[in-house]
Scaffold this active site. Structure first.
Site, PDB file in Angstrom:
ATOM      1  N   GLU A   1      10.687  33.014   3.218  1.00  0.00           N
ATOM      2  CA  GLU A   1       9.805  34.151   2.941  1.00  0.00           C
ATOM      3  C   GLU A   1       9.015  33.928   1.649  1.00  0.00           C
ATOM      4  OE1 GLU A   1      10.469  39.000   2.194  1.00  0.00           O
ATOM      5  OE2 GLU A   1      12.163  37.614   2.212  1.00  0.00           O
TER       6      GLU A   1
ATOM      7  N   LYS B   1       5.593  42.052   7.326  1.00  0.00           N
ATOM      8  CA  LYS B   1       6.929  42.636   7.195  1.00  0.00           C
ATOM      9  C   LYS B   1       6.904  44.149   7.361  1.00  0.00           C
ATOM     10  CE  LYS B   1      11.000  42.235   4.179  1.00  0.00           C
ATOM     11  NZ  LYS B   1      11.491  41.616   2.924  1.00  0.00           N
TER      12      LYS B   1
ATOM     13  N   CYS C   1      13.078  38.655   6.827  1.00  0.00           N
ATOM     14  CA  CYS C   1      14.192  39.038   5.967  1.00  0.00           C
ATOM     15  C   CYS C   1      14.833  40.370   6.369  1.00  0.00           C
ATOM     16  CB  CYS C   1      13.732  39.051   4.507  1.00  0.00           C
ATOM     17  SG  CYS C   1      15.089  39.029   3.307  1.00  0.00           S
TER      18      CYS C   1
END
Length: 238
Positions: free
Chosen positions: A41, A110, A143
């Protein structure tokens, strides 16, 4: 599908180091005849770099993506990597996917932002990322997204068989690799590739433990806590 995972330290705001990590990862992946290589990430410009992210975040099609595209084509290997994306006044925690010809085939922003720093810098997004690679329907999460049941379940409900997850998971949450990732893989009957950072960046120490978990919930690949590169054939159609 033959998957490579590159676990590295954060470039800590140095884009030249980030580019070097991509080049190194793709060279090893190419040597191992991998289909695709997954990196962490916010590799560009580094995760724990709030000021650098604000200053350096790029638009889609900027120099970072162009460079990675060229390296993927040179290595004849696909790639998934995280980066800071700017769109107008908004910044996203993003990930892009390029195929072995350097063609961009997917982009994801995200959804679930972790902690006050991410929430201060980034805008959350709401779009799924689903694409076909090597005859396998794939998706991307970043994540913290994978720690919620619904995003992975939603992808699996649309027949996704492999979920790629660039991450920057701190060491106090090291159990995510052994518990959460295996659970998401098992409960959705999918393969999950989770590529983490390692080492220390400022006040953060990363857990490492990048993993690939198969549909039976078992680890197909598990890295340690230091810089490492892993490669495995998941047995999916290629």
């Amino acid at each position: 599908m033959k998957i490579a995972v590159h676990q590295c330290t954060s470039p800590a705001g140095d884009v030249a180091i980030a580019l070097s990590e991509v080049r190194s990862a793709l060279a090893m992946a190419s040597a191992g005849q991998a289909d695709i290589c997954v990196l962490p990430e916010l590799l560009f410009p580094g995760y724990n770099q709030p000021e650098a992210i604000r200053e350096l975040a790029q638009v889609q099609g900027g120099s970072w993506e162009v460079s990675v595209s060229q390296m993927a084509a040179h290595a004849n290997c696909g790639i998934v990597f995280g980066w800071a994306e700017r769109e107008g006044d908004v910044i996203y925690n993003a990930a892009s996917v390029f195929d072995e010809n350097g063609v961009k085939i997917a982009h994801y922003r995200k959804r679930h932002l972790f902690g006050p720093q991410e929430k201060e810098i980034f805008e959350p997004a709401h779009q799924d990322c689903i694409f076909t690679f090597r005859d396998t329907l794939c998706g991307v999460l970043i994540c913290y997204d994978i720690e919620f049941t619904e995003p992975a379940r939603k992808l699996a409900g649309q027949d996704v068989r492999h979920i790629f997850v660039p991450t920057a998971n701190p060491d106090q949450y090291a159990d995510v690799s052994d518990v959460t990732i295996r659970s998401r893989a098992l409960e959705n009957a999918v393969t999950v590739t989770y590529a983490n950072l390692c080492g220390t960046e400022g006040d953060l120490t990363y857990a490492g433990f990048s993993v690939i978990a198969g549909p039976d919930g078992k680890h197909l690949l598990r890295c340690g806590t230091t810089r490492s590169f892993g490669l495995i054939d998941t047995g999916e159609m290629s």
